[in-house]
Enzyme design. Structure first.
Site, PDB file in Angstrom:
ATOM      1  NE  ARG A 130      -4.455   1.317   2.078  1.00  0.00           N
ATOM      2  CZ  ARG A 130      -4.458   1.939   3.007  1.00  0.00           C
ATOM      3  NH1 ARG A 130      -3.900   2.158   3.841  1.00  0.00           N
ATOM      4  NH2 ARG A 130      -5.433   3.008   2.672  1.00  0.00           N
ATOM      5  CB  VAL A 164      -8.812  10.538  -0.400  1.00  0.00           C
ATOM      6  CG1 VAL A 164      -9.709  10.080   0.921  1.00  0.00           C
ATOM      7  CG2 VAL A 164      -9.381  11.940  -0.921  1.00  0.00           C
ATOM      8  CG  ASP A 190     -16.157   5.950   3.756  1.00  0.00           C
ATOM      9  OD1 ASP A 190     -15.345   4.926   3.533  1.00  0.00           O
ATOM     10  OD2 ASP A 190     -15.863   6.807   3.070  1.00  0.00           O
ATOM     11  NE  ARG A 193     -19.307   2.498  -0.574  1.00  0.00           N
ATOM     12  CZ  ARG A 193     -18.424   2.279  -0.642  1.00  0.00           C
ATOM     13  NH1 ARG A 193     -17.143   2.632   0.029  1.00  0.00           N
ATOM     14  NH2 ARG A 193     -17.839   2.168  -2.369  1.00  0.00           N
ATOM     15  CG  HIS A 217     -12.036   7.074   1.890  1.00  0.00           C
ATOM     16  ND1 HIS A 217     -13.084   6.530   2.121  1.00  0.00           N
ATOM     17  CD2 HIS A 217     -11.350   6.841   0.745  1.00  0.00           C
ATOM     18  CE1 HIS A 217     -13.354   5.819   1.078  1.00  0.00           C
ATOM     19  NE2 HIS A 217     -12.127   5.809   0.257  1.00  0.00           N
TER      20      HIS A 217
HETATM   21  N1  LIG Z   1     -12.100   8.699  -2.619  1.00  0.00           N
HETATM   22  C1  LIG Z   1     -12.975   7.666  -2.613  1.00  0.00           C
HETATM   23  O1  LIG Z   1     -13.875   7.777  -2.057  1.00  0.00           O
HETATM   24  C2  LIG Z   1     -12.548   7.007  -3.800  1.00  0.00           C
HETATM   25  C3  LIG Z   1     -13.521   5.980  -4.050  1.00  0.00           C
HETATM   26  C4  LIG Z   1     -13.280   5.257  -5.343  1.00  0.00           C
HETATM   27  C5  LIG Z   1     -12.211   5.313  -6.157  1.00  0.00           C
HETATM   28  N2  LIG Z   1     -10.965   6.337  -5.230  1.00  0.00           N
HETATM   29  C6  LIG Z   1     -10.045   6.277  -6.012  1.00  0.00           C
HETATM   30  O2  LIG Z   1     -10.063   7.169  -7.131  1.00  0.00           O
HETATM   31  C7  LIG Z   1      -8.686   6.892  -8.010  1.00  0.00           C
HETATM   32  C8  LIG Z   1      -9.295   6.700  -9.356  1.00  0.00           C
HETATM   33  O3  LIG Z   1      -9.894   5.286  -9.513  1.00  0.00           O
HETATM   34  P1  LIG Z   1     -10.278   4.704 -10.997  1.00  0.00           P
HETATM   35  O4  LIG Z   1     -11.227   3.447 -10.489  1.00  0.00           O
HETATM   36  O5  LIG Z   1     -11.128   6.225 -11.635  1.00  0.00           O
HETATM   37  O6  LIG Z   1      -9.135   4.736 -11.567  1.00  0.00           O
HETATM   38  P2  LIG Z   1      -8.645   4.412 -13.163  1.00  0.00           P
HETATM   39  O7  LIG Z   1      -7.521   3.620 -13.289  1.00  0.00           O
HETATM   40  O8  LIG Z   1     -10.152   3.851 -13.907  1.00  0.00           O
HETATM   41  O9  LIG Z   1      -8.625   5.866 -13.713  1.00  0.00           O
HETATM   42  C9  LIG Z   1      -7.380   6.641 -13.388  1.00  0.00           C
HETATM   43  C10 LIG Z   1      -7.128   7.569 -14.631  1.00  0.00           C
HETATM   44  O10 LIG Z   1      -6.278   8.436 -14.116  1.00  0.00           O
HETATM   45  C11 LIG Z   1      -5.455   8.899 -15.402  1.00  0.00           C
HETATM   46  N3  LIG Z   1      -4.101   9.377 -14.906  1.00  0.00           N
HETATM   47  C12 LIG Z   1      -2.984   8.634 -14.236  1.00  0.00           C
HETATM   48  N4  LIG Z   1      -2.040   9.560 -14.263  1.00  0.00           N
HETATM   49  C13 LIG Z   1      -2.486  10.627 -14.740  1.00  0.00           C
HETATM   50  C14 LIG Z   1      -1.878  12.008 -14.657  1.00  0.00           C
HETATM   51  N5  LIG Z   1      -0.595  12.156 -14.511  1.00  0.00           N
HETATM   52  N6  LIG Z   1      -2.543  13.093 -15.428  1.00  0.00           N
HETATM   53  C15 LIG Z   1      -3.909  12.889 -15.958  1.00  0.00           C
HETATM   54  N7  LIG Z   1      -4.531  11.433 -15.652  1.00  0.00           N
HETATM   55  C16 LIG Z   1      -3.629  10.549 -15.310  1.00  0.00           C
HETATM   56  C17 LIG Z   1      -5.352   7.406 -16.118  1.00  0.00           C
HETATM   57  O11 LIG Z   1      -5.064   7.542 -17.506  1.00  0.00           O
HETATM   58  C18 LIG Z   1      -6.734   6.704 -15.955  1.00  0.00           C
HETATM   59  O12 LIG Z   1      -7.392   7.119 -16.865  1.00  0.00           O
HETATM   60  C19 LIG Z   1      -8.122   5.794  -7.294  1.00  0.00           C
HETATM   61  O13 LIG Z   1      -6.780   6.312  -6.706  1.00  0.00           O
HETATM   62  C20 LIG Z   1      -8.972   5.430  -6.589  1.00  0.00           C
HETATM   63  O14 LIG Z   1      -8.498   4.484  -5.409  1.00  0.00           O
HETATM   64  C21 LIG Z   1     -11.509   6.995  -4.542  1.00  0.00           C
END
Ligand SMILES: NC(=O)c1ccc[n+]([C@@H]2O[C@H](COP(=O)([O-])OP(=O)(O)OC[C@H]3O[C@@H](n4cnc5c(N)ncnc54)[C@H](O)[C@@H]3O)[C@@H](O)[C@H]2O)c1
Length: 352
Positions: A130, A164, A190, A193, A217
């Site tokens: 992680r 986050v 959360d 949910r 989170h």
């Molecule tokens: N905060 C929350 O509650 C929550 C909930 C769900 C997911 N997330 C997080 O959101 C993030 C995205 O998840 P996802 O499922 O969309 O992933 P994903 O892999 O589908 O999308 C990530 C995108 O970021 C782009 N990317 C990477 N580096 C980049 C950069 N330097 N500039 C521009 N774009 C860039 C990639 O090309 C990709 O399209 C993850 O870190 C995930 O853990 C957070």
């Protein structure tokens, strides 16, 4: 199509409404954050940027477009082909909703944005720790943050990428922006949910129920049971029978493990986080003073300092201007401090 000036509608921010309550603040309720000195033209078009056109970024975009939160929305991704495809798909829905000018572009195209939502993040690779993932996502932020500040110096930065709370702290440090304007989606999802599952159990609408998840989170998050109520009636009073208590504990277990369960089945989570982010953006764009469990800088509350985590906070056009001084039980306070310590130890191990 060029975005036109927004007409002054009810709920749209005016300079006088921004973060200024009608009565003097009661300091026993709120801890105030330093409010940045921003002079915004309330009638200019509202512009948003989403960085990352992945599952989460596009779910956020979809929800925001349906709610018509922006006049202009610029979506940015390093994968140009995917970005173009996603944006074309969204643009083709424009005859079914109120107008938003949507562009696939760069942060330079997002210049002058009011809100920048960061969802760009690497996913965990098999065998990767992680912490190694955190370091990789910090690296993405190191390249993104100077660009965000250069092109969007007045923006509120809303971090969504994981972890986050840690990434929001890093973005705040790297950006040099006031903490009020760098916030994370925190435990808004959360909390949603939690409310959904409690609402199912008690047979009421989730919006008629007050309950919060606070802290990280992630795995150390804390259910704020002492303040979980329907119409002021506590859901978890101290004299709750053991079977009822076990049922509530199971609800929290489901909340804490929801992401793992969804990812195991469909590979990612998207719809609920998209709606959660749209609600935070709405609170900012419409200056709603809405109380949400966003991740904000906590200094000198509940024995916690210099960490971003979630507590109920007031969100408006200035970002997070006040954090509620909530009353925690001894157990909740201990758990919150442990959550803060978990986050602090990650921050201490990463380099930025
Ligand atoms: N905060 C929350 O509650 C929550 C909930 C769900 C997911 N997330 C997080 O959101 C993030 C995205 O998840 P996802 O499922 O969309 O992933 P994903 O892999 O589908 O999308 C990530 C995108 O970021 C782009 N990317 C990477 N580096 C980049 C950069 N330097 N500039 C521009 N774009 C860039 C990639 O090309 C990709 O399209 C993850 O870190 C995930 O853990 C957070």
């Amino acid at each position: 199509m060029q975005a036109t000036k927004r007409s002054p509608i009810i709920g749209y921010p005016t300079r006088s409404s921004c973060a200024k309550p009608a009565w003097p603040m009661n300091d026993s309720l709120f801890q105030h954050q330093p409010i940045p000195d921003l002079h915004l033209d309330p009638l200019r078009p509202l512009k948003g940027v989403i960085v990352g056109a992945g599952q989460v970024g596009m779910a956020c975009a979809y929800a925001m477009v349906i709610k018509n939160l922006f006049d202009e929305l610029v979506i940015v991704d390093i994968n140009r082909d995917k970005l173009d495809g996603e944006v074309m798909d969204l643009q083709h829905g424009m005859s079914f909703v109120e107008p938003t000018t949507i562009t696939a572009g760069t942060l330079a195209d997002g210049a002058g944005a009011d809100i920048v939502v960061i969802t760009a993040g690497a996913a965990q690779q098999p065998g990767e720790t992680r912490l190694a993932l955190v370091q990789r996502n910090v690296k993405i932020l190191q390249s993104l943050t100077p660009e965000v500040v250069a092109h969007c110096p007045n923006a509120i930065v809303l971090m969504v990428a994981n972890p986050v709370d840690v990434l929001t702290y890093v973005a705040w440090k790297l950006s040099g922006l006031p903490s009020a304007r760098v916030i994370g989606s925190g435990t808004v999802l959360d909390t949603g949910r939690f409310r959904y599952l409690l609402a199912q159990k008690f047979g009421v609408d989730p919006r008629s129920l007050h309950a919060y998840i606070i802290g990280e989170h992630g795995d150390s998050e804390v259910p704020f049971w002492s303040q979980a109520t329907i119409a002021g009636t506590p859901l978890a009073p101290p004299d709750l029978p053991a079977t009822e208590k076990a049922a509530l504990d199971d609800i929290f277990y489901q909340v804490k493990n929801a992401a793992y369960e969804i990812i195991r089945r469909k590979g990612y989570t998207s719809y609920a986080i998209g709606l959660a982010v749209a609600q935070i953006v709405q609170a900012i764009a419409r200056d709603q003073n809405r109380v949400l469990t966003v991740s904000s800088l906590i200094n000198g509350m509940h024995g916690i300092d210099d960490v971003y985590l979630s507590l109920p906070a007031v969100v408006n056009r200035m970002g997070v201007t006040r954090v509620m001084k909530v009353k925690l039980s001894d157990r909740e306070r201990d758990s919150l401090q442990q959550s803060a310590a978990t986050l602090r130890s990650v921050i201490d191990q990463i380099q930025f």
